[in-house]
Design an enzyme around this catalytic site. Structure first.
Site, PDB file in Angstrom:
ATOM      1  CB  CYS A 196      -6.806  -1.671   6.296  1.00 47.51           C
ATOM      2  SG  CYS A 196      -6.389  -1.605   4.544  1.00 47.51           S
ATOM      3  CB  CYS A 223      -0.933  -0.006   1.205  1.00 38.79           C
ATOM      4  SG  CYS A 223      -2.076   1.390   1.261  1.00 38.79           S
TER       5      CYS A 223
END
Length: 363
Positions: free
Chosen positions: A198, A101
């Site tokens: 997440c 990410c």
């Protein structure tokens, strides 16, 4: 400078944005919408990117008096992070989605768009330090708060990206950051930190992978190939894992077994004693460097987990492969993890682990 502050809705990014304002920068807050169907609320400390997080980020921006926008990067996040995560597990590797990410979303997609819009830097709430030289060079260093240090997950960044980054929290501890948030009247001062992956808010990684990869039965064997049990898919396992093996045959010495190898092609999971997990030789592909590319062999430190301890090592770049020989054995190192190289506190670069070798076989 014109600064784009990435605001997740948590306390760290809010205080980082506040410090950027205090430093005299022209700050604009941006919240990244990374999920196509975000939950309304977070489940305690699990996950992030819920509607609640977006609202918290907006409230923090309002408190700081800065403009605020939401950028929808859900398609790119799905392709670059989520699909990569699934593909890596399907191939028997253990990815770190936070590194991916940072590499593909926060410091590639966001920074690229920010620079195109006329911003000079991206500011985040990562715990790491940047040291800037008089010649314009930038070095990435560990944070002061060793317990919160996030330099490992930033090891994928390039010198260009670091030159356009700000990490205002590097000199501070988490306790200091929360106290500052409270003093500033930020509503997120006591908000729990996000943990786990997440995009798997319920923490059920096996269930998440099952839904995408399906049931793929195979054998669990010991090092000499003796059948010990069966499993529903190699994506349930990672090197070093102890729980969930469901073995029908106990070890002769009564000691626990650990996953030593995952082979998706044959559907085989190999298990054995903990000492068989020790490795002193690593090879990594896709190396990235935070500055000049090192030449020849050099001494440094390496870290293979976000919260793991560094160990001394001899490193060498051979063509496009980083070769590492550690001074002491590392346990449970899985292909797909990142190895991050340090010179004392300075991050030198990183690579994706492709192979390992035990002490007995290291030349």
């Amino acid at each position: 400078m014109r600064v784009l502050a990435a605001m997740s809705g948590g306390v760290d990014s809010a205080v980082a944005a506040a410090r950027a304002v205090d430093a005299g920068h022209e700050v604009t807050g941006v919240h990244l919408a990374l999920s196509k169907n975000p939950q309304s609320f977070r489940s305690g400390a699990r996950g992030c990117c819920s509607r609640e997080d977006a609202h918290d980020a907006r409230r923090a921006a309002d408190r700081l008096g800065i403009p605020f926008y939401v950028w929808d990067l859900s398609d790119r996040f799905a392709a670059e992070v989520v699909e990569d995560f699934v593909a890596e597990y399907a191939a028997g590797r253990t990815p770190n989605p936070c590194l991916r990410c940072n590499e593909k979303i926060k410091f590639e997609a966001v920074l690229e768009r920010g620079l195109a819009l006329g911003f000079d830097a991206v500011c985040t709430g990562h715990y790491a330090r940047l040291e800037r030289g008089e010649d314009g060079s930038v070095e990435l260093h560990r944070a002061v708060d060793q317990a919160k240090d996030q330099s490992y997950v930033l090891g994928v960044l390039t010198a260009h990206q670091l030159a356009h980054s700000l990490f205002p929290l590097g000199p501070s501890t988490k306790i200091e950051v929360r106290a500052e948030a409270a003093a500033r009247g930020l509503s997120v001062a006591a908000k729990p930190d996000s943990h786990d992956i997440c995009f798997i808010a319920d923490g059920d990684t096996a269930g998440f992978l099952d839904a995408r990869l399906g049931r793929r039965p195979g054998a669990v064997v010991d090092a000499d190939g003796t059948l010990l049990g069966e499993h529903d898919g190699t994506h349930h396992f990672t090197v070093g894992q102890r729980r969930g093996l469901r073995l029908g045959v106990p070890a002769a010495d009564g000691r626990p077994r650990f996953v030593l190898d995952v082979t998706p092609v044959s559907g085989t999971v190999t298990v054995g004693p903990r000492e068989a997990l020790a490795v002193t030789h690593l090879a990594g592909t896709r190396p990235t460097w935070t500055g000049a590319v090192p030449a020849g062999r050099w001494r440094g430190l390496v870290q293979v987990r976000a919260h793991g301890g560094p160990v001394g090592a001899t490193l060498e770049l051979r063509k496009d492969e980083l070769v590492v020989d550690t001074d002491q054995p590392l346990v449970g190192v899985a292909p797909g993890q990142a190895v991050v190289a340090y010179d004392d506190t300075r991050v030198v670069g990183s690579a994706t682990i492709s192979s390992t070798r035990s002490p007995a076989l290291t030349s």
